[in-house]
Design a protein around this motif. Structure first.
Motif, short mmCIF file in Angstrom:
data_model
loop_
_atom_site.label_atom_id
_atom_site.label_comp_id
_atom_site.label_asym_id
_atom_site.label_seq_id
_atom_site.Cartn_x
_atom_site.Cartn_y
_atom_site.Cartn_z
N THR A 82 0.78 -0.99 0.04
CA THR A 82 0.00 -0.06 0.15
C THR A 82 0.79 1.21 -0.01
N ILE A 83 0.51 2.32 -0.86
CA ILE A 83 1.15 3.47 -0.67
C ILE A 83 0.16 4.28 0.32
N HIS A 85 4.79 11.13 1.45
CA HIS A 85 5.99 11.14 2.43
C HIS A 85 6.48 12.55 2.44
N MET A 132 -1.89 3.08 -7.59
CA MET A 132 -1.29 3.46 -6.60
C MET A 132 -2.08 3.40 -5.11
N THR A 179 -6.23 8.10 -0.28
CA THR A 179 -5.83 6.87 0.26
C THR A 179 -6.09 6.87 1.74
N PHE A 198 5.87 9.76 -2.41
CA PHE A 198 4.86 9.03 -1.86
C PHE A 198 5.20 8.06 -0.81
N ARG A 199 4.65 7.45 0.24
CA ARG A 199 5.22 6.43 1.32
C ARG A 199 5.33 5.03 0.94
N THR A 200 6.10 4.29 1.03
CA THR A 200 6.20 2.94 1.20
C THR A 200 6.81 2.48 2.26
N GLN A 252 9.14 -1.03 -1.79
CA GLN A 252 9.59 -0.25 -2.72
C GLN A 252 10.01 -1.00 -4.19
N TRP A 298 7.06 -1.87 -6.07
CA TRP A 298 6.49 -0.92 -6.63
C TRP A 298 7.37 -0.42 -8.21
N ILE A 328 8.71 7.57 -4.98
CA ILE A 328 8.32 6.79 -3.78
C ILE A 328 9.56 6.45 -3.01
#
Length: 309
Positions: free
Chosen positions: A3-4, A8, A173, A189, A220-222, A228, A231, A266
């Protein structure tokens, strides 16, 4: 697919570091959590602001490029950065901005109440009234009392020539469509901060130009390197050109341009900003990655002095 988890950080370009610190730390009350350099251009500062320890979802960062030309807002750019503030604090913020000579316009969007204004270098900013319990706690030792302080990022607005391919990527995403107003399409999200992306369809605009006062990229956060990597493989399979994983010391990053030409990143949640200095003194001294430490004397000599207040 992992999940994203929302945004971030957002990175923009400023003119001088001192003016930037005076605005984002002293006026907006964010903590300067890291004073470092642009790893790809170590003759310039990279400044990070966020909550007490710079948690993902609270971060806005700046490349200080005093010799860069002014940016031009247009398609293929982040149009504005929005921060979340407690729902009853807009009056406080309107007064605080007015005392600094900053005009702020209050408006409504998707049932949100917000203040819209410009920061230094004409960067477009917004403060959105949100539930006080949502998102990270504010920095308790900052210049703004906790009951009014910024709670982290709320989201960003993307301006693109045609929105369908951009929104299709956002849905891949993990973003869901939650609203539409005229040329603005809202996606959300399940992250706890920075969960909103507005996409504006702007075929009337010429292409934007990156420069002072513009946003360089949105990250964006992972959770970690394994997610990562997933993605990166998924994005490459979509035909996007994605960079290799880059070590940014405080997180690892991959970069690519989404179909509307906005630069996306990401970034992993960790290891965070306390890897090279203690929490109590974050942002007080210039920090360099290991591979730049042998050049510290040269870098410190060439960096401009920071003057503010």
């Amino acid at each position: 697919m992992a999940t994203i988890r929302g945004i971030h950080h957002v990175t923009a370009i400023c003119d001088t570091a001192g003016q930037n610190i005076a605005f984002y730390a002293d006026l907006l009350g964010l903590r300067l959590v890291k004073r470092t350099v642009n790893f790809d251009d170590p003759d310039s500062y990279h400044l990070y602001y966020g909550d007490e320890i710079g948690r993902p979802g609270t971060l806005v960062t700046f490349f200080a490029w005093p010799d860069a030309p002014q940016g031009r807002l247009g398609s293929g750019q982040v149009e504005s950065i929005a921060f979340a503030v407690p729902s009853d604090s807009l009056g406080y913020w309107a007064d605080r901005l007015e005392r600094r000579g900053i005009d702020a316009e209050e408006l409504e969007r998707f049932d949100d109440r917000l203040l819209r204004f410009h920061g230094p270098d004409a960067l477009r900013l917004e403060l959105v009234a949100a539930d006080a319990e949502d998102g990270p706690d504010p920095w308790s030792e900052g210049p703004v009392d906790s009951e009014d302080a910024i709670r982290g990022l709320y989201g960003v607005t993307l301006g693109v020539e045609g929105y369908e391919r951009t929104t299709d990527l956002l849905e891949t995403m993990g973003y869901d469509p939650v609203g539409e107003e005229r040329d603005r399409f809202r996606y959300e999200t399940n992250g706890d901060a920075g969960s909103i992306i507005d996409v504006r369809c702007r075929p009337d605009l010429r292409c934007g130009r990156i420069g002072v006062g513009s946003v360089h990229h949105v990250a964006f956060r992972t959770e970690d390197g394994a997610s990562q990597k997933e993605w990166r493989e998924a994005l490459t399979e979509r035909g996007l050109d994605v960079t290799p994983v880059l070590d940014r010391t405080y997180f690892e990053s991959i970069y690519f341009r989404e179909p509307g030409d906005v630069l996306f990143e990401i970034a992993t949640d960790g290891p965070g900003f306390t890897v090279d200095e203690p929490e109590a003194s974050l942002g007080e001294e210039l920090q360099l990655p290991e591979w730049l430490e042998p050049r510290r004397a040269e870098i410190e000599r060439d960096l401009p002095m920071i003057f503010y207040r």
